[in-house]
Design a protein around this motif. Structure first.
Motif, short mmCIF file in Angstrom:
data_model
loop_
_atom_site.label_atom_id
_atom_site.label_comp_id
_atom_site.label_asym_id
_atom_site.label_seq_id
_atom_site.Cartn_x
_atom_site.Cartn_y
_atom_site.Cartn_z
N CYS A 1 0.83 -1.22 0.00
CA CYS A 1 0.00 0.00 0.00
C CYS A 1 0.86 1.26 0.00
CB CYS A 1 -0.95 -0.01 1.19
SG CYS A 1 -2.26 -1.23 1.05
N LEU A 2 1.96 1.25 0.73
CA LEU A 2 2.86 2.40 0.73
C LEU A 2 3.51 2.60 -0.63
CD1 LEU A 2 4.55 2.07 4.23
CD2 LEU A 2 2.96 3.85 3.47
N LEU A 3 3.87 1.51 -1.30
CA LEU A 3 4.43 1.62 -2.65
C LEU A 3 3.42 2.26 -3.60
CD1 LEU A 3 6.29 -1.78 -3.05
CD2 LEU A 3 7.33 0.48 -3.04
N ILE A 4 2.16 1.86 -3.49
CA ILE A 4 1.13 2.43 -4.34
C ILE A 4 0.93 3.91 -4.02
CG2 ILE A 4 -1.35 2.38 -4.86
CD1 ILE A 4 -1.21 -0.65 -4.54
N LEU A 5 0.95 4.24 -2.73
CA LEU A 5 0.76 5.63 -2.31
C LEU A 5 1.85 6.54 -2.88
CD1 LEU A 5 -0.97 7.48 -0.49
CD2 LEU A 5 0.62 6.96 1.35
N PHE A 6 3.07 6.03 -2.95
CA PHE A 6 4.20 6.82 -3.45
C PHE A 6 4.64 6.38 -4.85
CE2 PHE A 6 4.65 7.03 1.21
CZ PHE A 6 4.54 8.41 1.36
N GLU A 7 3.68 5.98 -5.68
CA GLU A 7 4.01 5.44 -7.00
C GLU A 7 4.69 6.46 -7.91
OE1 GLU A 7 1.13 4.53 -10.03
OE2 GLU A 7 -0.36 5.62 -8.90
N LEU B 1 7.18 -1.27 -8.42
CA LEU B 1 5.83 -1.61 -8.85
C LEU B 1 5.82 -2.22 -10.25
CD1 LEU B 1 3.77 1.40 -7.46
CD2 LEU B 1 3.67 -0.98 -6.71
N ASP B 2 6.70 -1.76 -11.11
CA ASP B 2 6.80 -2.35 -12.45
C ASP B 2 7.19 -3.82 -12.38
OD1 ASP B 2 6.01 -0.08 -13.77
OD2 ASP B 2 8.05 0.60 -14.21
N LYS B 3 8.08 -4.16 -11.44
CA LYS B 3 8.49 -5.55 -11.26
C LYS B 3 7.36 -6.38 -10.64
CE LYS B 3 12.51 -4.65 -12.84
NZ LYS B 3 12.69 -4.79 -14.26
N ILE B 4 6.64 -5.78 -9.71
CA ILE B 4 5.53 -6.49 -9.06
C ILE B 4 4.43 -6.79 -10.06
CG2 ILE B 4 3.67 -6.21 -7.36
CD1 ILE B 4 5.65 -4.74 -5.59
N LYS B 5 4.20 -5.88 -11.01
CA LYS B 5 3.17 -6.09 -12.03
C LYS B 5 3.43 -7.35 -12.85
CE LYS B 5 2.05 -1.24 -12.61
NZ LYS B 5 2.14 -0.06 -13.47
N LEU B 6 4.68 -7.75 -12.96
CA LEU B 6 5.03 -8.96 -13.70
C LEU B 6 4.61 -10.23 -12.94
CD1 LEU B 6 8.62 -7.97 -14.87
CD2 LEU B 6 6.51 -7.89 -16.22
N VAL B 7 4.53 -10.14 -11.62
CA VAL B 7 4.25 -11.31 -10.79
C VAL B 7 2.79 -11.37 -10.34
CG1 VAL B 7 4.91 -12.51 -8.68
CG2 VAL B 7 6.63 -11.28 -9.97
N TYR B 8 2.24 -10.24 -9.92
CA TYR B 8 0.86 -10.19 -9.42
C TYR B 8 -0.10 -10.00 -10.59
CZ TYR B 8 2.64 -9.47 -4.62
OH TYR B 8 3.26 -9.60 -3.42
N GLY C 1 -3.15 -9.28 -12.79
CA GLY C 1 -4.32 -8.43 -12.61
C GLY C 1 -4.04 -7.14 -11.89
N PHE C 2 -2.83 -6.97 -11.36
CA PHE C 2 -2.49 -5.75 -10.63
C PHE C 2 -2.23 -4.60 -11.60
CE2 PHE C 2 1.19 -3.16 -9.11
CZ PHE C 2 0.45 -2.33 -8.30
N SER C 3 -2.80 -3.45 -11.27
CA SER C 3 -2.59 -2.23 -12.04
C SER C 3 -2.81 -1.04 -11.12
CB SER C 3 -3.58 -2.17 -13.21
OG SER C 3 -3.51 -0.92 -13.84
N THR C 4 -2.03 0.01 -11.32
CA THR C 4 -2.23 1.22 -10.53
C THR C 4 -3.16 2.19 -11.23
OG1 THR C 4 -0.25 2.19 -11.51
CG2 THR C 4 0.02 1.08 -9.40
N LYS C 5 -3.69 1.79 -12.36
CA LYS C 5 -4.53 2.69 -13.16
C LYS C 5 -5.99 2.71 -12.72
CE LYS C 5 -1.59 2.50 -17.19
NZ LYS C 5 -0.61 3.33 -16.59
N ASN C 6 -6.44 1.68 -12.01
CA ASN C 6 -7.83 1.67 -11.55
C ASN C 6 -7.92 1.01 -10.18
OD1 ASN C 6 -7.86 -1.16 -11.98
ND2 ASN C 6 -8.43 -0.85 -14.11
N LEU C 7 -9.06 1.22 -9.53
CA LEU C 7 -9.25 0.72 -8.17
C LEU C 7 -9.30 -0.80 -8.12
CD1 LEU C 7 -9.50 1.94 -5.41
CD2 LEU C 7 -11.96 1.96 -5.68
N LYS C 8 -9.88 -1.42 -9.15
CA LYS C 8 -9.95 -2.88 -9.19
C LYS C 8 -8.55 -3.48 -9.24
CE LYS C 8 -11.53 -6.77 -11.93
NZ LYS C 8 -11.95 -7.20 -13.25
#
Length: 77
Positions: free
Chosen positions: A16-22, A31-38, A40-47
């Protein structure tokens, strides 16, 4: 099992802190590295953020459970 819940909480809070300070260059790199593993994860929308938080919690819980199991195994010997 307490260690699994602690690890899950720490992973979730850190995520959550990483998202807050994206907008920070370092956080954005992580976060770019996490997107490769998680998936469905995206910082572009709430879902996408919610999916990432669920992944972080599960990742932390599984990691904590593995640590708990290893400590228990080595304590018996």
């Amino acid at each position: 099992m307490k260690i699994a819940m602690i690890a899950a909480s720490l992973y979730t809070i850190t995520f959550c802190l990483l998202i807050l300070f994206e907008n920070n260059k370092f956080c954005n790199l992580i976060l770019d590295k996490i997107k490769l593993v998680y998936l469905g994860f995206s910082t572009k929308n709430l879902k996408g953020i919610f999916v990432g938080i669920i992944w972080a919690f599960l990742d932390g819980f599984i990691t904590g459970w593995i640590i708990y199991y290893l400590i228990d195994v080595f304590r018996l010997h």
